[in-house]
Design a protein around this motif. Sequence first.
Motif, PDB file in Angstrom:
ATOM      1  N   SER A 192       0.908  -1.040  -0.014  1.00  0.00           N
ATOM      2  CA  SER A 192       0.003   0.051   0.058  1.00  0.00           C
ATOM      3  C   SER A 192       0.892   1.137  -0.109  1.00  0.00           C
ATOM      4  O   SER A 192       2.092   1.084   0.164  1.00  0.00           O
ATOM      5  CB  SER A 192      -0.915  -0.096   1.318  1.00  0.00           C
ATOM      6  OG  SER A 192      -1.800  -1.124   1.317  1.00  0.00           O
TER       7      SER A 192
ATOM      8  N   PRO B 187       0.878   5.673   1.424  1.00  0.00           N
ATOM      9  CA  PRO B 187       0.135   6.774   1.840  1.00  0.00           C
ATOM     10  C   PRO B 187      -0.278   7.926   0.912  1.00  0.00           C
ATOM     11  O   PRO B 187       0.314   8.811   1.224  1.00  0.00           O
ATOM     12  CB  PRO B 187       1.042   6.936   3.015  1.00  0.00           C
ATOM     13  CG  PRO B 187       2.245   7.003   2.803  1.00  0.00           C
ATOM     14  CD  PRO B 187       2.149   5.780   1.966  1.00  0.00           C
TER      15      PRO B 187
ATOM     16  N   ARG C 137      -4.344   3.934   0.022  1.00  0.00           N
ATOM     17  CA  ARG C 137      -4.126   3.662   1.296  1.00  0.00           C
ATOM     18  C   ARG C 137      -4.881   2.362   1.695  1.00  0.00           C
ATOM     19  O   ARG C 137      -4.312   1.469   2.228  1.00  0.00           O
ATOM     20  CB  ARG C 137      -4.615   4.784   2.310  1.00  0.00           C
ATOM     21  CG  ARG C 137      -4.644   4.253   3.830  1.00  0.00           C
ATOM     22  CD  ARG C 137      -3.135   4.039   4.482  1.00  0.00           C
ATOM     23  NE  ARG C 137      -3.341   3.504   5.782  1.00  0.00           N
ATOM     24  CZ  ARG C 137      -3.505   1.943   6.141  1.00  0.00           C
ATOM     25  NH1 ARG C 137      -3.913   1.064   5.152  1.00  0.00           N
ATOM     26  NH2 ARG C 137      -3.354   1.616   7.311  1.00  0.00           N
TER      27      ARG C 137
END
Length: 416
Positions: free
Chosen positions: A341, A343, A348
């Motif tokens: 993943s 940010p 996210r």
Amino acid sequence: MSNDAYGQDSAALPAGVGGYAPAGFGPLVRAFATLVGHRRGAGGSLAIHRHGEPLAHLWAGSTGDRPWSAETGTIVFSATKGVTATVIHRLADRGLIDYRAPIAEYWPRFAANGKGAITVADVLTHRAGLSSLPAVADTAAESLDHELMEDRLALAAPDRLRGVPAYHALTYGWLLAGLARAVTGRGMGELIRTEVAEPLGIDGIHLGRPAAGSSTDYAPLAGAHLSAVGHPVAANVLGRVGRHVPGALGAAARCLFVPGLHGILDGEDPPILDTEMPAGNGVCTATGLARMYAALADGVTVDGRPYLSAHTHRAIRRVQTYRLDHALFYLPMMWHLGYHSFPLVGARHGFGHIGLGGSFGWVDPASGLSVAYVHNRLDQTTLAYDQPAMAWVLPLVLSGVRATRDRAAGIDRVAA
């Protein structure tokens, strides 16, 4: 391809851009045309699927001597890792591999030099302590012998980063290929075909050179590639950094650099096409990569049969470690089992994998969206610009989905 075939709800495409997109995707289309459509001798493609169905597909630019098309694919570098991980999940789904089991349980030779406790999950999350390329290859030419790399990794000793995330830039692929070969007796190139491409009806995902008869039109890499690291002074500095500099800088140099690395990428027909480098030499179309990730969203094949079990789906969606990656300058990669993943807006809660130069494949299981972006420009002078492509693509994709949904809701209200 004319956009007219997709009806009045399609966005008008700028000159030089082929494909289709819903009307709400205008900002994405314009950004794609500006950022991809004007590259000298290069091009790219973007594919978006929702719940397994094509939502948008754009392409622009050229492969050098011909226009980019819907079937054009190119080397996606580390985005290949997501494809390789998917093979491992297929094997795990059938009970052939347990993520928690030591690799040596399947590949006994791997237990050498204190590696008997390293698990499948450790490799999938870059915690095996085997990220160093110079530890197994003296030159880039040696790295083109994939079975030699598998064997040397089986005999290698883990380094002091064992147990913490430290990006296995190239060794990742050979580690998983060695594991898969021990379990199935087959190489990763064949397994990608039989476990990913064929079950999903994809002719747009290949390990190395597309097979004869494939519809994938290979686009050679454009730009200066990594020529700067080929300079004797630069090569000497990088080698010394990898050997002597502690921390993230040394770890990054060790995981990527070996003498002659730039040469395996050079030319219209580069040597990297003729090996199995399951961490870095996948040749993919945007549609092929988006279709694979679509299957990771809903777990079914093109004919409605299950692709992965619910148990495996739960496993791959879960973030395995939030620790910062020691070979990627302490970036918060949020490693899943073979994917990451990030940010970023829209990223996210999904997962996928980015490659060198910015090509990527990604899926958000909650929304059913899968997105893939591939392009063929590799130039150290534009790398800082190209690498974060995901940061502009995903927010514009999500904005386009919202705009399309809002427009449809407005039409429904008028109709009512």
